[in-house]
Write a protein that holds these residues in place. Structure first.
Motif, PDB file in Angstrom:
ATOM      1  N   ALA A  10       0.502  -0.920  -0.101  1.00  0.00           N
ATOM      2  CA  ALA A  10       0.176   0.075  -0.163  1.00  0.00           C
ATOM      3  C   ALA A  10       0.999   1.268   0.078  1.00  0.00           C
ATOM      4  CB  ALA A  10      -1.089   0.034   1.209  1.00  0.00           C
ATOM      5  N   LEU A  11       1.930   1.133   0.785  1.00  0.00           N
ATOM      6  CA  LEU A  11       2.878   2.366   0.933  1.00  0.00           C
ATOM      7  C   LEU A  11       3.443   2.546  -0.759  1.00  0.00           C
ATOM      8  CD1 LEU A  11       4.831   4.331   2.504  1.00  0.00           C
ATOM      9  CD2 LEU A  11       6.223   2.409   2.929  1.00  0.00           C
ATOM     10  N   ALA A  69       3.024   5.830  -3.046  1.00  0.00           N
ATOM     11  CA  ALA A  69       4.094   6.609  -3.441  1.00  0.00           C
ATOM     12  C   ALA A  69       3.967   6.607  -4.848  1.00  0.00           C
ATOM     13  CB  ALA A  69       5.422   5.741  -3.148  1.00  0.00           C
ATOM     14  N   LEU A 104       1.518   9.947  -5.345  1.00  0.00           N
ATOM     15  CA  LEU A 104       2.108  11.067  -5.491  1.00  0.00           C
ATOM     16  C   LEU A 104       3.019  11.295  -6.694  1.00  0.00           C
ATOM     17  CD1 LEU A 104       2.968  13.480  -3.719  1.00  0.00           C
ATOM     18  CD2 LEU A 104       4.910  12.187  -2.797  1.00  0.00           C
ATOM     19  N   ARG A 141      -0.654  17.315  -0.887  1.00  0.00           N
ATOM     20  CA  ARG A 141      -0.676  17.206   0.654  1.00  0.00           C
ATOM     21  C   ARG A 141      -1.607  15.706   0.929  1.00  0.00           C
ATOM     22  NH1 ARG A 141      -1.123  23.167   1.280  1.00  0.00           N
ATOM     23  NH2 ARG A 141      -3.338  22.993   0.738  1.00  0.00           N
ATOM     24  N   ASP A 142      -2.481  15.687   0.278  1.00  0.00           N
ATOM     25  CA  ASP A 142      -3.252  14.336   0.371  1.00  0.00           C
ATOM     26  C   ASP A 142      -2.311  13.202   0.093  1.00  0.00           C
ATOM     27  OD1 ASP A 142      -6.184  13.455   1.146  1.00  0.00           O
ATOM     28  OD2 ASP A 142      -6.126  12.631  -0.978  1.00  0.00           O
ATOM     29  N   VAL A 186       0.818  13.096   0.205  1.00  0.00           N
ATOM     30  CA  VAL A 186       1.866  12.992   1.456  1.00  0.00           C
ATOM     31  C   VAL A 186       1.387  12.227   2.709  1.00  0.00           C
ATOM     32  CG1 VAL A 186       3.113  14.465   3.126  1.00  0.00           C
ATOM     33  CG2 VAL A 186       3.373  14.771   0.362  1.00  0.00           C
ATOM     34  N   ALA A 187       0.179  12.710   2.765  1.00  0.00           N
ATOM     35  CA  ALA A 187      -0.561  12.167   4.105  1.00  0.00           C
ATOM     36  C   ALA A 187      -0.693  10.581   3.929  1.00  0.00           C
ATOM     37  CB  ALA A 187      -1.905  12.831   4.243  1.00  0.00           C
ATOM     38  N   ASP A 188      -1.251  10.108   2.830  1.00  0.00           N
ATOM     39  CA  ASP A 188      -1.340   8.765   2.795  1.00  0.00           C
ATOM     40  C   ASP A 188       0.070   8.101   2.648  1.00  0.00           C
ATOM     41  OD1 ASP A 188      -4.024   8.841   2.234  1.00  0.00           O
ATOM     42  OD2 ASP A 188      -4.021   8.942   0.023  1.00  0.00           O
ATOM     43  N   VAL A 189       0.957   8.312   2.236  1.00  0.00           N
ATOM     44  CA  VAL A 189       2.349   7.876   2.283  1.00  0.00           C
ATOM     45  C   VAL A 189       2.902   7.750   3.671  1.00  0.00           C
ATOM     46  CG1 VAL A 189       4.686   7.917   1.484  1.00  0.00           C
ATOM     47  CG2 VAL A 189       3.172   8.463  -0.135  1.00  0.00           C
ATOM     48  N   LEU A 190       2.638   8.841   4.214  1.00  0.00           N
ATOM     49  CA  LEU A 190       3.173   9.003   5.854  1.00  0.00           C
ATOM     50  C   LEU A 190       2.055   7.919   6.677  1.00  0.00           C
ATOM     51  CD1 LEU A 190       5.083  10.066   8.131  1.00  0.00           C
ATOM     52  CD2 LEU A 190       3.696  12.135   8.000  1.00  0.00           C
ATOM     53  N   ALA A 191       0.740   8.057   6.320  1.00  0.00           N
ATOM     54  CA  ALA A 191       0.030   6.983   6.840  1.00  0.00           C
ATOM     55  C   ALA A 191       0.312   5.521   6.956  1.00  0.00           C
ATOM     56  CB  ALA A 191      -1.542   7.375   6.615  1.00  0.00           C
ATOM     57  N   TYR A 192       0.531   5.281   5.830  1.00  0.00           N
ATOM     58  CA  TYR A 192       0.993   3.746   5.331  1.00  0.00           C
ATOM     59  C   TYR A 192       2.450   3.373   6.071  1.00  0.00           C
ATOM     60  CZ  TYR A 192      -3.372   2.634   2.809  1.00  0.00           C
ATOM     61  OH  TYR A 192      -4.653   2.452   2.628  1.00  0.00           O
ATOM     62  N   LEU A 193       3.161   4.519   5.999  1.00  0.00           N
ATOM     63  CA  LEU A 193       4.714   4.304   6.667  1.00  0.00           C
ATOM     64  C   LEU A 193       4.424   3.951   8.232  1.00  0.00           C
ATOM     65  CD1 LEU A 193       7.742   4.247   6.077  1.00  0.00           C
ATOM     66  CD2 LEU A 193       7.817   6.827   6.512  1.00  0.00           C
TER      67      LEU A 193
END
Lengths: 119, 119, 119, 119
Positions: free
Chosen positions: C39-40, C44, C47, C73-74, C76-83
């Motif tokens: 998912a990450l 990515a 993005l 921003r959306d 970036v948030a998804d990448v950070l959330a899955y990370l």
């Protein structure tokens, strides 16, 4: 007018058709090797997305559902399209590249020998 | 013994050769659609890695360097190999999928008409 | 009831909030390290998709457009959330991992010395 | 001289340290939003690569092996590093972006209500 497509398209006939498709729409300036490598990676991600939350068993049954099967074929087409367009932009022959890689891998990963009779 | 490879491999002959290659090494249990979609995505990333820090101009000259050209062909081969193995595992005909997608895209993105004489 | 969120969220407070979010919805069985790594990678790719056809100059101006800025921003948030969810599932401290990596890179890539006076 | 790093790094302190790291090595011209989004995607692929052939069970035990654990932490660090450098280049506050996304997702995916007493 576009000539009638032969019943069995080949990789090369589709590669040429994609080149004409992009040229007719003025998309060539965007089709740099770097952009196409990025697009290929993005599309490979979209194919993976279909499977990301599925168990191995569920993933094996994706093609049983018409909607899932259509989505998979659509993403396979996108990956192959960008791979072929990358090859056009970079001057790579994809079939020759793969044939050469298989030759190298046959040396790199020898087939395990079955136990001999005497053992 | 492996028969002599025809001088011009086709996508289908390479797809079959990859299937035999994996079978001879007992790799089939790993070659699920989900795993192969992940591997395809990973390899697409490795192709992109070659270009990630290059300007569009530098990226356009990657194939002029023998080392760069070899690396690009190697990654193209890996992407194509996993795409074909995915198609085998999922039961997708990649050429038919791409031909159908091009048909749909020809409707979706009509060629812009040139200005008519009278304008 | 959820306590009032502090004005300045930290990485750790958001990581915990994501864990509670998934638990409340029964999503934990899906949140295996393998699924979250997939998912990450998919996010990515989403993005990257924003930038794939843009020139370096256009890419540098994406945030000037409110729609583009929201989309960035959306993702970036998804990448950070899955990370972060991957880190929870795998038991990794992301800040400690990055601090250790920077230490290693400071040794691996020494700062080039400026020319000395005498030269 | 670099001041002594506080015992507990924060996301913001690491983000600044990465900015100084790149500046000291003259890497800023390469750190465009487009290049960093590509690099982030490549590194996410490298994290996924660790898991690509593993069963869900094997993937859950990757951190039990010291070599596997090191590799996972290393790739997590790379993903986080490029995400932070992307945020610097694009002017995105990653914690604010994630907090806003969680708020939106709490509305989008309401917690399923437990069955009421009367049922």
């Amino acid at each position: 007018m576009r000539p009638v497509e032969p019943q069995e398209p080949t990789l090369e006939s589709l590669r040429q058709r994609l080149t004409e498709f992009a040229a007719a729409r003025g998309w060539e300036p965007f089709h740099t090797p770097k952009n196409l490598a990025a697009a290929l990676s993005v599309e490979a991600g979209e194919l993976l997305e279909i499977f990301q939350w599925l168990t191995p068993e569920q993933a094996g049954r994706v093609m049983d559902d018409p909607g899932g099967a259509h989505r998979v074929r659509d993403e396979v087409a996108d990956v192959l399209a960008y791979l072929l367009q990358f090859c056009t932009a970079a001057g790579v022959d994809p079939l020759a590249a793969l044939a050469a890689k298989i030759e190298r891998n046959e040396v790199r990963f020898p087939v395990p020998k079955p136990p001999t009779e005497g053992r």
